[in-house]
Design an enzyme around this catalytic site. Structure first.
Site: not given
Length: 197
Positions: A76-78
C-alpha cells in the site's frame, strides 16, 4: 492463505490485524520519488496505486518459487493531495508547519493505493477519503505549533497523523477513517475474499 505485508509502516501492521493476526512483514526498496516523476502527468489520485504495485512486485521477486505460489502479497501507499498536488513527508519543522497551514480551512483528499498479488493474480484498487481541516484561527495556529514540536509529523505524508495529535487539526472526514491512517481495511478484506484459490 499466507499473507505477506509489503510495508514498513507500523500503522499498517496494526490495521491488518483487523483482517488477520497471521501475517509476515517483508519489504523491498522501491524508489517512490522516481515513480512519482514517471507518472507526473498521471492523475494525482492514481500515483499511489503505481507505487503500491511496484512495492508488491519487488517483494514478489524476492520469494522462492514455492512461496510465490502460496503467498498473498499486500502493498500500500498513501498520498495526501491538496488541489491536485501530492504532499510528501516534511523535510523539517518549517516544511511541516507550512503544509499544515496550507491544509487549514480546506478540504483535501487522502488516497491509498493497494496492490495484491496471489500467484498469477495481480490487482489493485484505490480508496479515497476527504478530510477537512479547521480554519487557521489562533487555536489552530497554536495546535500546529505544538504538533510540529512533537516527533509525530515527520514520517507522514501531508505532515500529520489523524490517529495521533493531528486529530486536533481535523474538522471532519468523509469516508474511511482507516484509509487516512494508511490502510482501507474494509475494502481490503472484501478484495481478499474475492481472490480465487
Amino acid at each position: 492463505m499466507h499473507i505477506i505485508l509489503a510495508s514498513k509502516s507500523p500503522r499498517r501492521r496494526e490495521l491488518i490485524k483487523f483482517i488477520t493476526e497471521d501475517f509476515e512483514v517483508l519489504t523491498a526498496d522501491v524508489d517512490e520519488r522516481k515513480i512519482e516523476e514517471e507518472h507526473s502527468k498521471t492523475e494525482s489520485s492514481k500515483v499511489s496505486l503505481y507505487i503500491a504495485k511496484a512495492k508488491a512486485e519487488a517483494v514478489f521477486d524476492l520469494l522462492d518459487p514455492d512461496k510465490k505460489k502460496d503467498s498473498v502479497i499486500i502493498a500500500a501507499d498513501t498520498s495526501v493531495i491538496l488541489e491536485g498536488k501530492i504532499l510528501g513527508k516534511p523535510t523539517d519543522r518549517e516544511d511541516a508547519r507550512d503544509t499544515l497551514y496550507a491544509l487549514s480551512g480546506k478540504r483535501h483528499s487522502v488516497v491509498t493505493g493497494v496492490w495484491i498479488i496471489k500467484g498469477t493474480q495481480s490487482k489493485g484498487f484505490c480508496e479515497e477519503t476527504f478530510v477537512e481541516f479547521s480554519a487557521l484561527d489562533e487555536f489552530q495556529k497554536q495546535t500546529i505549533e505544538a504538533y510540529v514540536a512533537s516527533d509525530d509529523p515527520y514520517d507522514k505524508a501531508g505532515s500529520y497523523g489523524i490517529q495521533n495529535g493531528g486529530a486536533l487539526l481535523v474538522k471532519k472526514i468523509d469516508g474511511d477513517y482507516f484509509n487516512v491512517v494508511g490502510l482501507p481495511v474494509m475494502s481490503l478484506a472484501r478484495e481478499l475474499s474475492s481472490l480465487q484459490d
